[in-house]
Scaffold this motif. Structure first.
Motif, short mmCIF file in Angstrom:
data_model
loop_
_atom_site.label_atom_id
_atom_site.label_comp_id
_atom_site.label_asym_id
_atom_site.label_seq_id
_atom_site.Cartn_x
_atom_site.Cartn_y
_atom_site.Cartn_z
N THR A 77 0.84 -1.19 0.00
CA THR A 77 0.00 0.00 0.00
C THR A 77 0.88 1.25 0.00
O THR A 77 2.05 1.19 0.38
N PRO A 78 0.32 2.39 -0.40
CA PRO A 78 1.06 3.64 -0.21
C PRO A 78 1.26 3.90 1.28
O PRO A 78 0.44 3.49 2.11
N GLY A 79 2.34 4.57 1.62
CA GLY A 79 2.51 5.03 2.99
C GLY A 79 1.44 6.05 3.35
O GLY A 79 0.94 6.78 2.49
N PHE A 80 1.06 6.09 4.61
CA PHE A 80 0.07 7.06 5.07
C PHE A 80 0.69 8.46 5.10
O PHE A 80 1.91 8.62 5.23
N VAL A 81 -0.17 9.46 5.00
CA VAL A 81 0.27 10.85 4.97
C VAL A 81 -0.44 11.61 6.10
O VAL A 81 -1.67 11.73 6.10
N THR A 382 3.81 11.53 -3.95
CA THR A 382 3.51 10.39 -3.09
C THR A 382 2.00 10.23 -2.95
O THR A 382 1.23 10.92 -3.60
N GLY A 383 1.56 9.28 -2.12
CA GLY A 383 0.13 9.10 -1.85
C GLY A 383 -0.52 7.97 -2.60
O GLY A 383 -1.63 7.56 -2.26
N SER A 384 0.12 7.44 -3.65
CA SER A 384 -0.40 6.30 -4.39
C SER A 384 0.77 5.54 -4.99
O SER A 384 1.86 6.08 -5.16
N LEU A 385 0.53 4.26 -5.30
CA LEU A 385 1.57 3.43 -5.91
C LEU A 385 1.46 3.56 -7.42
O LEU A 385 1.13 2.62 -8.14
N THR A 386 1.76 4.74 -7.90
CA THR A 386 1.67 5.09 -9.31
C THR A 386 3.07 5.14 -9.91
O THR A 386 3.94 5.84 -9.36
N GLY A 388 6.22 6.38 -11.51
CA GLY A 388 6.69 7.76 -11.62
C GLY A 388 6.70 8.48 -10.30
O GLY A 388 7.41 9.48 -10.15
N LYS A 389 5.91 8.00 -9.32
CA LYS A 389 5.94 8.60 -7.99
C LYS A 389 7.06 7.98 -7.16
O LYS A 389 7.60 6.93 -7.47
N LYS A 390 7.39 8.67 -6.08
CA LYS A 390 8.43 8.18 -5.19
C LYS A 390 7.96 6.91 -4.47
O LYS A 390 6.76 6.72 -4.21
N ALA A 391 8.92 6.06 -4.15
CA ALA A 391 8.61 4.76 -3.55
C ALA A 391 8.43 4.91 -2.04
O ALA A 391 9.33 4.60 -1.25
N ASP A 392 7.27 5.42 -1.65
CA ASP A 392 6.84 5.50 -0.25
C ASP A 392 5.78 4.43 -0.07
O ASP A 392 4.62 4.62 -0.50
N LEU A 393 6.11 3.31 0.53
CA LEU A 393 5.17 2.20 0.54
C LEU A 393 5.31 1.34 1.79
O LEU A 393 6.34 1.37 2.48
N LEU A 394 4.26 0.56 2.03
CA LEU A 394 4.19 -0.34 3.19
C LEU A 394 4.02 -1.77 2.71
O LEU A 394 3.33 -2.03 1.71
N VAL A 395 4.62 -2.69 3.45
CA VAL A 395 4.35 -4.12 3.30
C VAL A 395 3.59 -4.56 4.54
O VAL A 395 4.13 -4.52 5.66
N LEU A 426 9.13 1.61 3.23
CA LEU A 426 10.11 2.28 2.39
C LEU A 426 9.73 3.74 2.26
O LEU A 426 8.55 4.06 2.05
N VAL A 427 10.69 4.62 2.39
CA VAL A 427 10.50 6.05 2.15
C VAL A 427 11.52 6.47 1.10
O VAL A 427 12.72 6.30 1.30
#
Length: 467
Positions: A77-81, A382-386, A388-395, A426-427
């Motif tokens: 998932t995307p990381g929370f903001v 950030t905010g979505s797993l799109t 081109g966006k930065k890899a801010d994500l959760l496992v 990951l940030v």
């Protein structure tokens, strides 16, 4: 079901052997909750990270020379903001769990504890808040830093964000009470030149202000002068304590003065008039809700203004606010908002033939990710797993005891999961939590610093006398 050792030590060791700029990571076999409207949820999906960027989402992606992470049995998932948190207060967590009202919080914290903070206390509180945010899946945190008594206080708060590796937004404001150097807002130019000279970096800068002069006087109240200062620096604005009649009148003045817009965030926004909401919607102004703060501290109506925001065409972000009285994780914010809004919707329709208009788990996850990024001015980042966006994500481990079996991915994230299920964070493509532990933190040393800072603040004569 045999769940692999998704984020074990061997995988991390292999990742860290590779230069970050050239590192490629391929997550395979996950349920990928992209929060991108065009991509949706990809079951049995893969996600490729190259350097700091997401480059592909799909199925059966070619691994090439990537480090392969078998993510079967997990949710990506995307990381929370977090759109608003007073991070410097973290060493005073839950010191007033049953706070009576806003006045009680203001007098104890802003007129009391805040006045004795040293730069090192700012650093320790902000670092603790940011590390805890990462642990609970928050990859972007707006630190509404409203205790900048000196230049050194601001520098310390920024240094804490840098040292944790979080995607941080430093929103700078002068203190409400007590002695300070009156360097704000003029010092923002120095801060920007020193720390925020690049548009392509992990940290961003905003100006922070209050809605009105009722709490701390006119110097901290948003209006044309502060709007001009932010505009000249090319930074956004976050406005706190937006609630009630006086704030509604202020919103209408701001609209008339032309100082509302997408680069302005109004925080709380409880008890506002329909006219104020109309002005906010028409100008594209963003809103940061604080669900537990509104309800527990009792701000105006005490009801998070999600229905009002949606009616005005505004999809809000979510925020933590003050850990002196509240929880510090986004799961709590999502569940609180979900429960309160649905309770209100059903209650309003009870005894009638109307159908309740209820928000969904998808709505609150959208608020906590993509809309939070938009609220912080980072929707393109950030905010979505799109791709081109930065890899801010959760496992997130979907087969843990409290999550299995996985029936609905978004429902599991919002209603079932918590920090213990987040095995990796990951940030900007960099592992910050792995195998369930925040990385590169000497917890014993941090604990000592936090306790020493708390004892200093609580036992300084000015605070003891006020208490």
């Amino acid at each position: 079901m045999n769940v692999p050792d998704t984020t074990g030590a061997a995988v991390l060791e292999e990742l860290r052997r590779r230069p970050a700029d050239w590192r490629r990571i391929l997550f395979t076999g996950a349920t990928v909750v992209t929060m991108d409207p065009g991509l949706g949820v990809v079951h049995g999906g893969d996600l490729l990270v190259e350097g700091d960027t997401i480059t592909a989402v799909g199925r059966d992606l070619a691994a090439g020379d990537a480090v392969v992470v078998d993510a079967n049995g997990t949710l990506l998932t995307p990381g929370f903001v977090d759109t608003h948190r007073h991070a410097w207060e973290a060493q005073l967590r839950r010191i007033m769990p049953d706070v009576d009202d806003l006045g009680g919080y203001v007098m104890a914290t802003l007129a009391g504890y805040a006045t004795v903070y040293r730069p090192e206390d700012m650093y320790i509180g902000t670092r603790l808040a940011a590390l805890t945010a990462i642990d609970s899946g928050i990859t972007t945190m707006l630190d509404f830093s409203h205790n900048s008594r000196t230049r050194e206080h601001s520098d310390a708060a920024i240094a804490a964000l840098v040292d944790t590796g979080i995607r941080g937004v430093h929103a700078s404001m002068g203190p409400h009470f007590g002695p300070w150097d009156r360097q704000w807002p003029g010092d923002l130019a120095r801060i920007k030149d020193r720390y925020f000279s690049s548009d392509d970096q992990l940290l961003t800068l905003r100006l922070a202000a209050l809605a009105t002069d009722e709490i701390a006087g006119p110097a901290l109240a948003y209006g044309p002068e502060l709007a001009r200062a932010a505009s000249e620096l090319g930074i956004g604005v976050s406005v706190d304590a937006v609630f009630g009649t006086s704030s509604s009148e202020a919103v209408l003045r701001w609209a008339e003065d032309g100082v509302l817009g997408p680069d302005v965030t109004l925080i709380h926004s409880t008890g506002l008039t329909p006219e104020a909401w109309k002005a906010m919607g028409e100008t594209g102004t963003t809103v940061a809700l604080a669900p537990t703060s509104d309800a527990q501290i009792g701000l105006e109506t005490a009801i998070p203004a999600v229905d009002e925001a949606l009616s005005a065409g505004i999809r809000p972000g979510l925020s933590i606010d003050v850990e002196v009285a509240l929880a510090g994780d986004m799961f709590t914010q999502m569940r609180t908002l979900h429960a309160i809004q649905r309770m209100r919707a059903v209650n309003a329709a009870y005894g009638t033939d109307r159908q309740p208009s209820r928000i969904t788990t998808h709505d609150v996850l959208d608020f906590a990710t993509l809309q939070g990024a938009r609220t912080n001015g980072l929707a393109a980042v950030t905010g979505s797993l799109t791709p081109g966006k930065k890899a801010d994500l959760l496992v997130i481990q979907a087969e843990d005891l409290n999550n299995m079996p996985l029936n609905d991915p978004i429902g599991t994230i919002v209603l079932g999961s918590d920090a213990r299920n987040i095995s990796a964070v990951l940030v900007d493509g960099e592992p910050r939590k792995w195998d369930g532990h925040v990385l590169d933190v000497d917890l014993a040393a941090l604990r000592g610093e936090v306790h020493a800072s708390r004892e200093y603040v609580l036992n300084t004569p000015a605070v003891r006398a006020a208490g």
